[in-house]
Scaffold this motif. Structure first.
Motif, PDB file in Angstrom:
ATOM      1  N   UNK A   1      43.436  34.980 -15.056  1.00  0.00           N
ATOM      2  CA  UNK A   1      44.446  34.166 -15.735  1.00  0.00           C
ATOM      3  C   UNK A   1      45.264  33.350 -14.744  1.00  0.00           C
ATOM      4  N   UNK A   2      45.576  33.919 -13.588  1.00  0.00           N
ATOM      5  CA  UNK A   2      46.597  33.348 -12.718  1.00  0.00           C
ATOM      6  C   UNK A   2      46.090  32.147 -11.914  1.00  0.00           C
ATOM      7  N   UNK A   3      47.039  31.267 -11.606  1.00  0.00           N
ATOM      8  CA  UNK A   3      46.776  30.105 -10.765  1.00  0.00           C
ATOM      9  C   UNK A   3      46.256  30.575  -9.409  1.00  0.00           C
ATOM     10  N   UNK A   4      45.278  29.865  -8.871  1.00  0.00           N
ATOM     11  CA  UNK A   4      44.694  30.256  -7.585  1.00  0.00           C
ATOM     12  C   UNK A   4      45.731  30.278  -6.472  1.00  0.00           C
ATOM     13  N   UNK A   5      46.751  29.411  -6.594  1.00  0.00           N
ATOM     14  CA  UNK A   5      47.806  29.416  -5.572  1.00  0.00           C
ATOM     15  C   UNK A   5      48.583  30.725  -5.561  1.00  0.00           C
ATOM     16  N   UNK A   6      48.623  31.405  -6.721  1.00  0.00           N
ATOM     17  CA  UNK A   6      49.351  32.668  -6.799  1.00  0.00           C
ATOM     18  C   UNK A   6      48.519  33.848  -6.323  1.00  0.00           C
ATOM     19  N   UNK A   7      47.203  33.751  -6.466  1.00  0.00           N
ATOM     20  CA  UNK A   7      46.354  34.892  -6.142  1.00  0.00           C
ATOM     21  C   UNK A   7      46.353  35.234  -4.662  1.00  0.00           C
ATOM     22  N   UNK A   8      46.817  34.314  -3.827  1.00  0.00           N
ATOM     23  CA  UNK A   8      46.890  34.622  -2.402  1.00  0.00           C
ATOM     24  C   UNK A   8      48.036  35.575  -2.083  1.00  0.00           C
ATOM     25  N   UNK A   9      48.944  35.783  -3.040  1.00  0.00           N
ATOM     26  CA  UNK A   9      50.072  36.692  -2.818  1.00  0.00           C
ATOM     27  C   UNK A   9      49.784  38.005  -3.550  1.00  0.00           C
ATOM     28  N   UNK A  10      48.923  38.826  -2.966  1.00  0.00           N
ATOM     29  CA  UNK A  10      48.466  40.033  -3.636  1.00  0.00           C
ATOM     30  C   UNK A  10      49.568  41.071  -3.811  1.00  0.00           C
ATOM     31  N   UNK A  11      50.573  41.040  -2.969  1.00  0.00           N
ATOM     32  CA  UNK A  11      51.602  42.080  -3.025  1.00  0.00           C
ATOM     33  C   UNK A  11      52.531  41.951  -4.229  1.00  0.00           C
ATOM     34  N   UNK A  12      52.426  40.877  -4.993  1.00  0.00           N
ATOM     35  CA  UNK A  12      53.298  40.702  -6.165  1.00  0.00           C
ATOM     36  C   UNK A  12      52.483  40.666  -7.456  1.00  0.00           C
ATOM     37  N   UNK A  13      51.293  41.202  -7.433  1.00  0.00           N
ATOM     38  CA  UNK A  13      50.447  41.156  -8.619  1.00  0.00           C
ATOM     39  C   UNK A  13      51.091  41.913  -9.780  1.00  0.00           C
ATOM     40  N   UNK A  14      51.771  43.006  -9.477  1.00  0.00           N
ATOM     41  CA  UNK A  14      52.437  43.768 -10.536  1.00  0.00           C
ATOM     42  C   UNK A  14      53.470  42.905 -11.248  1.00  0.00           C
TER      43      UNK A  14
END
Length: 670
Positions: free
Chosen positions: A603-616
Motif C-alpha cells: 500500500x505504502x509509497x515507495x519513498x516511505x518504505x525506505x524507513x523500515x523503523x516506522x512501519x508500525x
C-alpha cells in the motif's frame, strides 16, 4: 551398589550437559512455542512467522537479546479474540509488549504478571474488558502503560501507587466510573482519563495535568471548574486558613477604606477612558478600507480558462510562474474590475463616489508589510498564475512594497453583497496556526477577490504528484505525519466553531505548506459563497458517498475527505479525478482490497518504505485513514478524536524510541 553408581553417573552427566549447553537455548525453545501458541490463538494477517525456523528472533516484531525474547511488537496486525493463559509464563524476559490497534477482547491473562521485567505495555485501541487487572500492580518496573480506547470498567485503583517508576498512564476512552483515587506517582509525566464515567474531584497530585486529561467525565476541581462549595482561596497552593488574630489584623480603618474607594473610582474612570480610545483605534483598524479613485487603465485581456495543474494559492516547488501578455495577472483582474466599475456609482459598491474598497481583517499590515496595500498596489504588482481551483483562479502577487500575497479571483458568486460580507467576515475571523489566514477581500458586481498569505512551498498535491526527479526533497515519515497532524488540527479548529461549521472541500491541493513544511488548510468557508457549478467532478475522489449538494457538507463528510487525504499521503496515489489529465484510483476501495489480500506493505509509497523503523506507525495511520473513510457517517471518528490519535501515534513512537535508547543505556551501565 551398581544402581547407586549409575545414579551418580547420570547426575554428573546432567550437570555436564547443563554446563556445556546454556539454559538460554531451552528458554528460547519455550518462548518460540509460546509465540506460536499466541499466533494460533489470536490470528493476525501479517504474522508470517516461519515455523520451520528454529529461532523466533528473526520473526517480524520479535526482538531478542542474549538468546531471549525481550520485545514483542504486534500493532495493527488484526489480532482478535482472547489472549489465552499460559503464553506469557514462557515470555518472562519481556521488557516491551505492544499489542495496540488490534481487536483483542476479554480480560488480560493472569500469567502476564510473570513478566516482572516489563517496562512498556501498549494495549490501546483494542476491545479488552473487565476491571483494571490487579496483576499490573505486580510489575514493579513498569514505566509506560497505555490502556486507552478499550472497554475497561470499574474505578481507577489506588494500587497504581505501587508502580513507583510509572511515567505514562493512559486510561482514556474506557468505561471507568467512580472517583479517581489519590495517586502519588513522583515520576508521572503523562496522564489521561478523559471520556470515561468518572466523577468527584481531581486529586491534588494530578491537578498539574492539562484539562484534556480529564474532559468527558463528571469531574471538578483544577484544572477544571471548581467543585461546588469550593472557592479560589481554598484551592490556593498555600491552603492557609486565617485564624481570628489574622482577621483582626486585617481590619481596615475608615480612612483607609475611604481612600481605597476614591482610588478605585479614579482607576475605573481612567480604565473606561482607555477602553474608549482602544475601541476607536480597533474599529478604525478592523474596517480600514482603502478608498481607491477611478483607475484609468486600459482593460487588458483576462487569462483564459485553459487547464492548469490544480495548486490553489501555492505553486509547486518547480513552477515556472510565467506572466501573461507582458501584463501581470493579478493586475489584469484588478484593472478589469476598476475599468469596468470605476466610473459607476454602483449600488453594490458602497458610496456614491464610485470608489471601491479593499477591506482588511484585523491588523491591516499584511504578510509582514509595514503599511496596508491598496488596489493600486495590486495593479502594479508582478504576478503569476498559481492554479485554477474549485472556487476560482489563484495568483501569486509580488507587491512593490515588498510583501508577497496570494490573490484568489472567485467565480460563480451568486449571493448578494450583504450576504457575501456577512459570510466572509466569519471566514476572516478564523484564527488558527494551521489555517491560511484571509487578510483582505474586495467585492464589486463583476469581481470578487480574496487576499491570503502566500505559502512558498505550495500545495501537498504538488509535492506528492509533482516532479519526482533529481533535486526533489523526499517526503519522509516525519514530514508526512507532521503534515497530517497540522491539517487535522486546522480542520478540528473549524469544526469547533459550531456544529454546522465544516470545510466542505478538503483535498490535497487545499493543504498548503510553509518553508518548514507546516500544514495550512486553505479554502475554508468558501463553499457557501458560490453556486453548485463551481464544484466539478474532479473532487469526487474526496467526496463522502452521502454528499449530494457540495454546498451542504457535514463535519462527518469532512472526516471522510480527510481519510482519503491520509490515504493519499501514505500511498502517494491520487484519488479518482483529483488531478487533471491523470488517471486516479478509488483510494479507500483499493487500500481495502490490498490489505484484505494481506499485502499491507504494497500500500505504502515507495519513498516511505525506505524507513523500515516506522512501519508500525505507518500501519496505525493507515488504519485511522480507513476508519475515517468508512462508508457510513456514524462509523467515522470526530476530528477531535482524529487529532488525538495522530498526536498519540507520534508521541508514543517517540517515547518508544527514547525508551529503547534508555534501555540500551541501562544495559551498558549494567
Amino acid at each position: 551398589m551398581v544402581a547407586l553408581a549409575n545414579a551418580i553417573v547420570a547426575t554428573v552427566l546432567v550437570l555436564v550437559l547443563v554446563a556445556v549447553f546454556p539454559l538460554g537455548k531451552a528458554d528460547l525453545a519455550s518462548e518460540r512455542a509460546a509465540l506460536l501458541a499466541l499466533r494460533s490463538s489470536v490470528g493476525g494477517r501479517t504474522l508470517f512467522w516461519n515455523a520451520t525456523n528454529q529461532s523466533p528472533c528473526n520473526w517480524a516484531g520479535v526482538q531478542c537479546e542474549q538468546g531471549q525474547v525481550v520485545e514483542l511488537h504486534l500493532p495493527a496486525v488484526a489480532l482478535s479474540g482472547r489472549i489465552p493463559a499460559g503464553i506469557f509464563g514462557n515470555l518472562t524476559h519481556l521488557r516491551t509488549l505492544s499489542l495496540r490497534f488490534n481487536a483483542l477482547t476479554g480480560p488480560l491473562p493472569a500469567d502476564l504478571a510473570s513478566c516482572i521485567n516489563l517496562r512498556n505495555l501498549y494495549l490501546q485501541r483494542n476491545l479488552l474488558s473487565g476491571k483494571i487487572p490487579e496483576l499490573l500492580f505486580r510489575l514493579p518496573d513498569l514505566v509506560r502503560l497505555n490502556l486507552g480506547f478499550n472497554n475497561f470498567s470499574g474505578g481507577v485503583p489506588a494500587e497504581f501507587n505501587k508502580l513507583s517508576r510509572l511515567r505514562t498512564l493512559y486510561l482514556q476512552n474506557n468505561q471507568l466510573s467512580g472517583p479517581i483515587s489519590q495517586l502519588s506517582l513522583p515520576d508521572l509525566e503523562q496522564f489521561n482519563v478523559s471520556n470515561n464515567f468518572l466523577n468527584g474531584s481531581v486529586p491534588d497530585k494530578l491537578q498539574k495535568f492539562p484539562q484534556d486529561s480529564f474532559l468527558g467525565n463528571s469531574l471538578c476541581g483544577r484544572p477544571l471548574k471548581l467543585c461546588p462549595g469550593d472557592d479560589a482561596s481554598a484551592s490556593s497552593p498555600s491552603g492557609d486558613i486565617p485564624n481570628n488574630k489574622t482577621k483582626k489584623k486585617n481590619k481596615l480603618s475608615g480612612g483607609a477604606i475611604a481612600g481605597i474607594v476614591i482610588g478605585s473610582v479614579v482607576c475605573l474612570l481612567l480604565l473606561v477612558f482607555a477602553l474608549i480610545l482602544l475601541c476607536r483605534k480597533k474599529s478604525s483598524k478592523k474596517t480600514s478600507a482603502v478608498e481607491v479613485a477611478t483607475v484609468k487603465h486600459p482593460e487588458p485581456e483576462l487569462p483564459g480558462d485553459k487547464p492548469v495543474d490544480e495548486l490553489e494559492n501555492g505553486p509547486g516547488p518547480h513552477s515556472n510562474g510565467a506572466h501573461e501578455n507582458g501584463y501581470t495577472v493579478a493586475a489584469a483582474a484588478a484593472a478589469a474590475m476598476a475599468a469596468g466599475n470605476g466610473n459607476k456609482a454602483e449600488a453594490n459598491g458602497g458610496g456614491g463616489s464610485g470608489a471601491k474598497k479593499l477591506v482588511f481583517f484585523g491588523n491591516s499590515a499584511t504578510a509582514g508589510a509595514a503599511r496596508p496595500f491598496d488596489l493600486e498596489d495590486l495593479l502594479r504588482a508582478s504576478a503569476e498564475v498559481l492554479g485554477k481551483g474549485t472556487f476560482g483562479t489563484a495568483y501569486k502577487a509580488v507587491l512593490e512594497a515588498g510583501p508577497v500575497v496570494a490573490v484568489k479571483r472567485l467565480k460563480d458568486v451568486t449571493i448578494s453583497e450583504k450576504e457575501f460580507k456577512e459570510k466572509i467576515e466569519s471566514v476572516g475571523a478564523m484564527d488558527h496556526e494551521n489555517l491560511v489566514p484571509l487578510r483582505a477581500y474586495y467585492f464589486s458586481r463583476d469581481e470578487k477577490l480574496l487576499v491570503y498569505d502566500y505559502m512558498p512551498i505550495g500545495s501537498l498535491s504538488a509535492l506528492l504528484h509533482g516532479n519526482k526527479g533529481a533535486g526533489r526533497t523526499p517526503l519522509n515519515w516525519e514530514i508526512r505525519s507532521g503534515i497530517a497532524l497540522g491539517a487535522a488540527r486546522g480542520i478540528e479548529y473549524l469544526h469547533s466553531q459550531g456544529t454546522n461549521v465544516s470545510h466542505g472541500n478538503i483535498k490535497s491541493s487545499n493543504i498548503l505548506l510553509t518553508k518548514s513544511y507546516d500544514a495550512r488548510v486553505s479554502d475554508f468557508g468558501l463553499a457557501h459563497l458560490v453556486g453548485p457549478s463551481s464544484t466539478p467532478n474532479r473532487v469526487a475522489g474526496y467526496r463522502a458517498p452521502e454528499v449530494t449538494d457540495p454546498r451542504k457538507v457535514s463535519q462527518k463528510a469532512d472526516v471522510y475527505s480527510f481519510g482519503v487525504l491520509l490515504l493519499e499521503l501514505l500511498t502517494g496515489k491520487a484519488p479518482t479525478h483529483a488531478i487533471l489529465n491523470e488517471e486516479g484510483v478509488d483510494l479507500p476501495r483499493w487500500v481495502q482490497s490490498v490489505v484484505r489480500e494481506e499485502w499491507t506493505s504494497e500500500v505504502f509509497d515507495l519513498e516511505l518504505l525506505r524507513y523500515q523503523n516506522v512501519e508500525e506507525e505507518m500501519v496505525q495511520l493507515l488504519q485511522l485513514a480507513v476508519d475515517c473513510a468508512a462508508p457510513y457517517p456514524d462509523k467515522r471518528p470526530s476530528m477531535y478524536q482524529v487529532v488525538q490519535s495522530i498526536e498519540e501515534l507520534r508521541r508514543s513512537s517517540l517515547k518508544e524510541d527514547q525508551d529503547q535508547i534508555q534501555t540500551q543505556h541501562d544495559l551498558v551501565e549494567l
